[in-house]
Design an enzyme around this catalytic site. Structure first.
Site: not given
Ligand SMILES: NC(=O)c1ccc[n+]([C@@H]2O[C@H](COP(=O)([O-])OP(=O)(O)OC[C@H]3O[C@@H](n4cnc5c(N)ncnc54)[C@H](O)[C@@H]3O)[C@@H](O)[C@H]2O)c1
Length: 632
Positions: A489, A512
């Site tokens: 990420e 997220h």
């Protein structure tokens, strides 16, 4: 309340009852045929500037352009202003005088009008920052000094920044320009002052409302004493929710709250005398950082995961780590429930087409979720709560967990993952992040899923083989998917993100955000602060992720509580208690918990003297000792 190092007062409608420019305007227009019209226009512009709907610099110019001012008007206005000082400022003159060195007046008004009032209150003239008029030779006002920061938009914020105040401060005022100060100066808090005017919108955004100066003067006096007693330093990074910042400040702790993450090189410098460090997922707390922390009691992870903290290193240093594992449970559950419906109805492809001007009302395989089977992999906090919502939407719920769980409602446990995959129309994964869970969803698992089924992962990125997922979506074996977490990420919003699943129909990708709701962030803030305070005040380590767990009852009055963290070696408890005995200190209660590495013993004693503490620290294998903060 924390004792601020500096106090910044607004002038108009704070130090004085009204707006000095309006008073000046009234005087200058005496007998003017359009007095009413101009006055109301000036009032309207002032109000717009105070509410923040018009920027300050243009409001100032517009108002001055409506007036024909000269020095005589100013002299008359000063006399009126001297009689317009806010009552609680008059009553608290001794407080103002006593703290004059740390009080500043920052105003978009004019020094010529402000200084005579400031003198009456015993404040320092060199601490007044305001605009200044420009006069011509006939002493008529021809404008303002535009080089002054305060004549510009966001002038107060810029000015305060340029002063480079050290430590924490409070801004007290009634207008939007005062609030702007705290937006640009992280070390300031804003208190809405409402003795003269109350702007509800502004009060909502303030840390607190101050109805008169009395409250501040009283608190200031009592917290000055408190500060002398203890000096707990709190350092918070990554925009921790204000509920946490305020809770710490109300305890009288010195709080530094920074909005960004902190790099290791900077953190080692800042952490030396910090007692509580608060971070989210981006600031790394490793052994090197911990080795620079001389006073650190606790690291608070204002998030779920604690991978960013070297937990064992923290434990060896006697530093307890808390997180907030359940604070965002409901937020993740609601997102999962929403995504299940949106995927089943194929909303995203339809919506994307319509955004591109394509009206596609053709029949699809969109379906209701009622009567469908939801398979939940990982029946923990999130999985179990999701099962309740799913059942109330009329779904049949199966789950699979590694450990035996209590089935809620009519949910049924599957004996293995294959059974769940073979029987579910929608599979959603909510397992924890243990290393063994890497790629637990790959070729085999997707093959085992029903044709046309849907897959969701809102748990951890590493558990899914994304290549396999993309393959089975392309083959049409899966009818849709939603992911909220990814193996890699980006660390910040500015980093790019690429994935094999981008631009596939009926695939929803969210960055997220499962736990990113206002409610979850506030819950996280409250949870972590409460855990730290329970540890700091009572010694409770319950819920910590790296410490022996102890839940401890309140201390009986008259006793002293000693918190002792030590290496877990044979004979250490005998040595501690031997020390108490040798000093004639009676043990009234004792609570002990250990793990492989350390022992944590909390002892309630009578007849303990503060000077014993440094001797107790010398008992071999001691890591850290402290006594409760209320001890005499
Ligand atoms: N998307 C987000 O923003 C977000 C927010 C919060 C939590 N999460 C993540 O969601 C996940 C679930 O959170 P939780 O609070 O319910 O955790 P939890 O620890 O309460 O539950 C996890 C459950 O999964 C089970 N489990 C572990 N491995 C398994 C496996 N291989 N097969 C079957 N069951 C297995 C465990 O026994 C446990 O019951 C965690 O990974 C957490 O990090 C994500």
């Amino acid at each position: 309340m924390n004792v601020p190092q500096f106090l910044i007062f607004d002038f108009d409608s704070t130090v004085i009852k009204g707006e000095s420019l309006e008073i000046l305007a009234e005087i200058s227009m005496s007998g003017h045929p359009k007095k009413e019209e101009i006055s109301s226009e000036i009032k309207r512009i002032t109000e717009a500037a105070m509410n923040g709907t018009v920027d300050f610099a243009s409001a100032l110019k517009k108002r001055l352009s409506l007036l024909d001012l000269n020095e005589e008007h100013i002299l008359k206005a000063i006399e009126e202003l001297k009689n317009s000082i806010t009552p609680s400022f008059i009553q608290n003159r001794s407080f103002l005088k006593a703290n004059a060195d740390r009080i500043y007046v920052v105003s978009g008004g004019f020094k010529e009008l402000i200084l005579p009032v400031v003198r009456i209150l015993g404040l320092r003239e060199d601490h007044v920052y305001a605009n200044e008029f420009l006069f011509n030779l006939a002493r008529k006002i021809v404008g303002v000094d535009e080089s002054n920061l305060l004549a510009q938009s966001r002038g107060k914020a810029k000015l305060v920044k340029s002063l480079k105040f050290k430590g924490e401060g409070i801004v007290i005022g009634d207008g939007a320009t005062d609030l702007e100060i705290i937006e640009d100066n992280a070390n300031c808090q804003f208190y809405a002052f409402t003795e003269n005017v109350r702007r509800a919108e502004l009060v909502k955004k303030a840390s607190r409302e101050i109805k008169t100066l009395d409250i501040l003067a009283t608190e200031y006096a009592s917290s000055s004493k408190k500060e002398m007693k203890e000096d707990i330093k709190v350092l918070l990074f990554e925009n921790v929710h204000p509920v946490a910042v305020n809770a710490f400040r109300q305890k009288g702790f010195l709080v530094e709250a920074v909005s960004s993450a902190c790099e290791e090189s900077e953190l080692v410098k800042k952490i030396a005398d910090v007692h509580f460090l608060g971070i989210r997922s981006k600031t790394q707390v490793n052994e090197n950082v911990l080795s620079h922390a001389k006073n650190l009691l606790c690291v608070g992870a204002f998030c779920i995961g604690t991978d960013q903290i070297q937990l064992e290193a923290a434990e060896s240093k006697g530093v307890v780590v808390f997180n907030a594992p359940f604070s965002s449970t409901r937020s993740v559950v609601e997102l999962a429930a929403g995504l299940i419906i949106v995927l089943a109805r194929q909303i995203f492809p339809k919506s994307t087409a319509l955004h591109q001007g394509i009206w596609d009302k053709s029949t699809t395989s969109a379906c209701e979720v009622r009567g469908k089977t939801l398979g939940i992999v990982g029946y923990g906090n999130i999985g179990a709560q999701l099962s309740i919502l799913a059942e109330s939407m009329g779904m049949r719920v199966l789950y699979y967990d590694l450990v035996e769980k209590v089935s809620l409602g009519n949910t049924k446990a599957c004996r293995d993952l294959k059974t769940l995959l073979n029987s579910s129309d929608i599979v959603t994964v909510h397992v924890d992040g243990r290393a063994e869970n890497k790629s637990i969803f790959g070729e085999n698992e997707f093959q085992e899923m029903k044709d046309g089924s849907i897959f969701l992962n809102l748990s951890r990125g590493h558990i899914v083989d994304l290549k396999a997922l993309a393959k089975y979506l392309k083959l049409g074996k899966l009818n849709g998917a939603a992911l909220d977490v990814y193996p890699q990420e980006p660390r910040s919003n500015s980093e790019p993100f690429a994935l094999e699943l981008q631009n596939m129909p009926n695939v929803i990708l969210t960055p997220h955000i499962g736990g990113s709701t206002l409610e979850a962030q506030k819950n996280i803030g409250e949870t972590v602060v409460n855990r730290f305070l329970e540890f700091y005040e009572a010694g409770s380590s319950l819920g910590s992720v790296n410490f022996p767990q102890l839940s401890i009852p309140p201390l009986r009055s008259g006793l002293t509580r000693i918190f002792h963290i030590h290496e877990n070696v044979p004979g250490i408890l005998a040595a501690i208690n031997g020390f108490f005995g040798a000093k004639n200190v009676n043990i009234e209660a004792q609570y002990l918990s250990t793990d492989n590495k350390i022992g944590y013993v909390v002892t309630d004693v009578s007849s303990f003297k503060t000077e014993f503490l440094s001797e107790l620290k010398k008992v071999p294998h001691t890591i850290k000792v402290r006594m409760n903060s209320d001890s005499k």
